[in-house]
Design a protein around this motif. Structure first.
Motif, PDB file in Angstrom:
ATOM      1  N   TRP A 103     108.465 -11.158  58.756  1.00  0.00           N
ATOM      2  CA  TRP A 103     108.447 -11.918  57.502  1.00  0.00           C
ATOM      3  C   TRP A 103     107.081 -12.575  57.365  1.00  0.00           C
ATOM      4  CZ3 TRP A 103     107.351 -16.585  55.458  1.00  0.00           C
ATOM      5  CH2 TRP A 103     107.864 -16.868  54.185  1.00  0.00           C
ATOM      6  N   PRO A 104     106.479 -12.634  56.218  1.00  0.00           N
ATOM      7  CA  PRO A 104     106.977 -12.227  54.895  1.00  0.00           C
ATOM      8  C   PRO A 104     106.949 -10.707  54.697  1.00  0.00           C
ATOM      9  CG  PRO A 104     104.745 -13.042  54.710  1.00  0.00           C
ATOM     10  CD  PRO A 104     105.143 -13.274  56.137  1.00  0.00           C
ATOM     11  N   SER A 105     107.801 -10.244  53.811  1.00  0.00           N
ATOM     12  CA  SER A 105     107.873  -8.802  53.551  1.00  0.00           C
ATOM     13  C   SER A 105     106.641  -8.310  52.808  1.00  0.00           C
ATOM     14  CB  SER A 105     109.136  -8.474  52.753  1.00  0.00           C
ATOM     15  OG  SER A 105     109.159  -9.205  51.531  1.00  0.00           O
ATOM     16  N   THR A 109     105.397 -12.695  48.797  1.00  0.00           N
ATOM     17  CA  THR A 109     106.652 -13.377  49.106  1.00  0.00           C
ATOM     18  C   THR A 109     106.464 -14.890  48.994  1.00  0.00           C
ATOM     19  OG1 THR A 109     107.317 -11.615  50.616  1.00  0.00           O
ATOM     20  CG2 THR A 109     108.410 -13.748  50.887  1.00  0.00           C
TER      21      THR A 109
END
Length: 208
Positions: A103-105, A109
């Motif tokens: 994460w983040p994608s 994001t």
């Protein structure tokens, strides 16, 4: 002298990376506690825990200030080391989250960036751009041994205030972020640096 400065920059860099990863590990724990199934941008936690989290963030900034104070030889260098360290810490915080949680994608994001004095929201790309600017700005000013002048300080401060405003006014529900205002603030930050070097070049050389 340059050798000593390079060593300082390297040590501060390592500290910033370590703090960034430490911060990401803490957030992994927090997400596991409050969002065991799916992470959300909003912090839905008890108010007393929000206050604890705010205190943690303040203490993080205190740590950055102390390291910058120890590294810098004067008030200007301390400030430059602070923004340099802040940028490293912030970027490697996201590097750590990407490694640990994937994460983040994407760089767009949304994330809750800070809680003090109020909630800051925005796409991850925005603070990363600011952090890269801080790193670049800090390193150049430290190596060139430049000091602030009033005009530079005023322009940079205006840019910082505008960027801060975009974070605290961002709508995390509709995911509406004012990139135009951000670009203006970032432009002022960059211009303050360019203005500094432009004035330095215009200064007449002493005739011996």
């Amino acid at each position: 002298m340059n050798y000593k400065v390079n060593v300082k920059l390297a040590l501060v860099f390592i500290f910033g990376v370590a703090m960034g990863f430490l911060e990401s590990i803490v957030v992994v724990y927090l997400r596991q506690l409050y969002y065991p199934y799916d992470f959300k941008v909003h912090l839905v936690i008890p108010s007393h825990m929000v206050q604890i989290e705010m205190f943690r963030e303040i203490m993080t900034i205190v740590m950055l200030v102390i390291v910058a104070t120890l590294a810098g030889e004067d008030k200007f260098r301390r400030f430059y080391y602070f923004i340099y360290l802040f940028g490293i810490w912030d970027i490697f915080y996201y590097v750590g989250l990407k490694m640990l949680l994937n994460w983040p994608s994407s760089i767009l994001t949304w994330d809750i960036l800070f809680l003090v004095p109020t909630e800051w929201f925005g796409p991850v790309l925005a603070p990363v751009i600011v952090s890269l600017t801080f790193i670049f700005y800090g390193v150049i000013m430290i190596l060139k041994k430049e000091n602030f002048d009033f005009v530079q300080m005023l322009i940079g401060l205006c840019g910082g205030v505008i960027i801060f405003a975009t974070f605290v006014t961002a709508n995390s529900t509709t995911l509406n972020y004012d990139w135009y205002m951000f670009a203006l603030g970032e432009g002022l930050l960059l211009f303050s640096m360019i203005e500094k070097f432009a004035l330095a070049r215009k200064k007449p050389k002493k005739i011996i």
